[in-house]
Design an enzyme around this catalytic site. Structure first.
Site, mmCIF file in Angstrom:
data_model
loop_
_atom_site.group_PDB
_atom_site.id
_atom_site.type_symbol
_atom_site.label_atom_id
_atom_site.label_comp_id
_atom_site.label_asym_id
_atom_site.label_seq_id
_atom_site.Cartn_x
_atom_site.Cartn_y
_atom_site.Cartn_z
ATOM 1 N N CYS A 17 0.871 -1.176 0.000
ATOM 2 C CA CYS A 17 0.000 0.000 0.000
ATOM 3 C C CYS A 17 0.908 1.225 0.000
ATOM 4 O O CYS A 17 2.023 1.170 -0.500
ATOM 5 C CB CYS A 17 -0.933 -0.021 1.206
ATOM 6 S SG CYS A 17 -0.080 -0.040 2.796
ATOM 7 N N HIS B 58 32.898 -6.300 27.920
ATOM 8 C CA HIS B 58 33.515 -6.773 29.168
ATOM 9 C C HIS B 58 33.217 -5.766 30.263
ATOM 10 O O HIS B 58 33.580 -4.597 30.151
ATOM 11 C CB HIS B 58 35.024 -6.937 28.998
ATOM 12 C CG HIS B 58 35.679 -7.759 30.074
ATOM 13 N ND1 HIS B 58 35.910 -7.265 31.341
ATOM 14 C CD2 HIS B 58 36.120 -9.042 30.083
ATOM 15 C CE1 HIS B 58 36.495 -8.202 32.074
ATOM 16 N NE2 HIS B 58 36.629 -9.296 31.338
#
Length: 631
Positions: free
Chosen positions: A26, A538
């Site tokens: 659409c 980390h």
């Protein structure tokens, strides 16, 4: 945006071409009916460049793209081998799935109106402009220019049953040209003249109720639906050699009188009942009706049920000569534009700011999907603020009993169609909805946590296949990696990256991809991005010694993750109290496969590469810049 690459990735995300039953688009969305929705990976698709969001509603799997949807659909249609690569729903065999009546109805209505919605909106605006030109004295009804333009605008609606017959027949898989022939009989000038004068004719003694079908919606839809049951029977009766002639012949012989005697009057009666019902509710409490529609219209859009209102509104115009709902819906649309403006003014995130800014313009023009799915609904609170603003603006427009003289998409462009009764009220309602949507969103549309999480892109990893953005995994202050008090990270032995002194306890995904490693202690996590970057996060230095204390992992190994998704929760103050450095490191462990850049200024240096990083502090608006050079 690489449209070909995006199309290829979307196709893979929905489970490949083998999983497609139907595909079309659409104004803003790719729409699919899939064989198995479970094969589609919505999170993966949402993370793609150019994709705003994914919606699975009303039996359709919808990928919201925005105004460039057609450019994505074209290569997707080619890759999927679609036989009818246009913006209409393709014909496919029944996959045996059971679909609810509501989903079937919504699918039918959207399939019927979507193909010509743009042309219908343009014709409606043209009629509105002509009304404006008449009121300003720029044209007269007898002028040739007015008559030609009015024929173009009004002709669309006058012969609307013909257009509906064509698209409905395609949707119901019956002969489109026979359906059109049936529709032309309903609007045939001689019959229109007879019915308009209330003369009575009969068909072999059976009286035909004088009813006018020009500009009507429901009668022809019912007629084509009835035709969908008769055509297969006729196809079985006639041999293949004469079927192409005799099936259409007998369809017209049967359907023309059946429609004029039974189906047409029944449809007209249903239309009159609907119009009377809407008028009764609206006239009972117009301000309340305006508030409810203004508040909930975009909710209807989200669930796809807004399509059910289209034939009602068009029927109102055909039966009553006006529709009271369309001005209110424009208020609801404009409130979303106001909320998007509020996000644009308040957000510090560059990507959200850019998306919100562009969404203001598209929403003002009546296209709200990018605004809803990309901005207001995504942030939640702005959507609520827009609903409140829409309710107040809708109450003003409804209370003033504003009317639309012609159907067009709810937007600022539709203003000329609201001329006449209640025009001032709808203008005030639109202004209030826009301004209030912006102000409420700016003041109340963001939580403190959302503002803290508003971060700029800190680094960009680029490979030969394209560009990928890596954001900071945690709020805080960026420092050069070489300043980290750990020789392994500081020496870049594990790879290049950044370090952050955290001000938050939540580690979030710096990129979309897959969790490649989850450490039992919770202090580290590995990710492989969708484009192949290997990222290690980390948390703290030597925190492995804590054996998971003060850490809570929120994801599992091999889990698909999206940008910004929470990964690990930790207690940064507890780490510091226990004597550990809580600095967070983000490392690109396969650095050798990439070059890292950020700005043109960066690329102009004499170094082999420079990583320039910017982290905004949303509380005091100061910026910290860190440069890491490798010679």
């Amino acid at each position: 945006m690489d449209y070909n690459a995006t199309a290829k990735q979307i196709l893979a995300g929905i489970g490949g071409k083998e999983n497609i039953n139907t595909a079309w688009h659409c104004a803003t969305r790719l729409r699919f009916k899939l064989k198995d929705d479970k094969l589609a990976d919505g999170e993966k698709i949402e993370a793609l460049d150019g994709v705003i969001t994914v919606v699975n509603s009303a039996g359709q799997y919808q990928v919201v793209i925005g105004n460039t949807v057609e450019k994505v659909f074209a290569p997707l249609a080619e890759l999927a081998g679609l036989e009818n690569p246009d913006n209409q729903e393709a014909d496919v065999a029944d996959d045996g799935k059971k679909e609810s009546i509501i989903n079937k109805l919504i699918g039918f209505i959207s399939g019927v109106f979507t193909p010509f919605l743009g042309a219908m909106a343009g014709a409606g605006i043209l009629k509105g402009l002509l009304a404006l030109f008449l009121s300003l004295g720029w044209l007269t009804e007898k002028s040739g220019a007015y008559q030609i333009w009015y024929a173009a605008g009004d002709g669309f609606f006058y012969f609307l049953p013909i257009l509906l017959a064509f698209t409905a027949a395609k949707k119901l898989k019956v002969n489109q040209f026979v359906a059109v022939a049936l529709a032309t009989a309903l609007v045939y000038p001689a019959l229109v003249a007879i019915t308009s004068s209330s003369q009575t004719i009969n068909f072999f003694g059976i009286p035909v109720i004088p009813t006018t079908y020009t500009s009507s919606v429901i009668p022809i839809l019912l007629a084509v639906w009835v035709m969908s049951f008769i055509e297969p029977v006729l196809d079985k009766v006639f041999p293949e050699a004469v079927r192409n002639i005799f099936t259409p012949l007998f369809l017209l012989l049967i359907m023309a009188p059946l429609t004029l005697i039974v189906v047409g009057p029944l449809g007209a009666g249903i239309g009159t009942l609907l119009s009377s019902g809407v008028s009764a509710i609206y006239n009972f409490a117009p301000a309340l009706a305006g508030a409810l529609m203004g508040a909930f219209w975009q909710v209807f859009v989200i669930f796809g049920v807004h399509w059910t209102f289209v034939p009602v509104m068009m029927n109102n115009i055909g039966k009553l000569g006006y529709d009271p709902l369309l001005p209110i819906l424009s208020v609801a649309v404009i409130s979303q534009a106001g909320a998007a403006l509020g996000v644009f003014l308040k957000s510090k995130d560059s990507k959200m700011k850019s998306l919100a800014g562009s969404s203001v313009a598209t929403a003002l023009l009546g296209i709200t999907e990018p605004t809803i799915y990309g901005v207001t609904l995504k942030l939640k609170r702005p959507f609520i603020m827009a609903a409140i603003a829409g309710a107040i603006g809708g109450a003003i427009a409804g209370g003033g009993q504003a009317h639309a003289s012609s159907f067009t998409l709810p937007s600022l462009l539709a203003l000329p169609t609201y001329l006449g009764n209640g025009f001032t009220s709808v203008v005030i309602g639109l202004v209030v909805a826009f301004v209030l949507g912006a102000v409420l969103t700016y003041l109340f549309g963001f939580s403190k946590q959302q503002l803290k999480n508003d971060e700029t892109i800190n680094a960009t990893v680029v490979d030969q296949d394209g560009q990928e953005s890596i954001i900071s995994p945690v709020s805080g202050t960026i420092i050069p990696l070489k300043n980290v008090k750990d020789e392994v990270f500081a020496s870049e032995a594990m790879g290049q990256g950044i370090a952050i002194v955290p001000t938050s306890n939540i580690i979030k995904a710096p990129v979309s991809g897959t969790v490649s490693a989850v450490y039992p202690t919770g202090h580290a996590i590995g990710i492989i991005s969708e484009n192949g970057a290997e990222v290690l996060i980390h948390i703290g230095i030597d925190t492995v010694e804590l054996n998971g204390q003060h850490f809570k992992t929120l994801v599992k190994q091999n889990q698909k993750i999206t940008l910004g998704e929470p990964l690990v929760e930790f207690d940064r103050e507890a780490l510091r109290s226990a004597g550990y450095d809580n600095t967070v490191m983000l490392i690109i462990t396969n650095t050798a496969a990439y070059r890292i850049e950020d700005t043109e200024e960066t690329m102009a240096t004499d170094s082999n590469w420079v990583l320039k990083l910017t982290q905004r502090n949303t509380e005091n608006q100061n910026e910290y810049r860190g440069e890491v050079k490798h010679v």
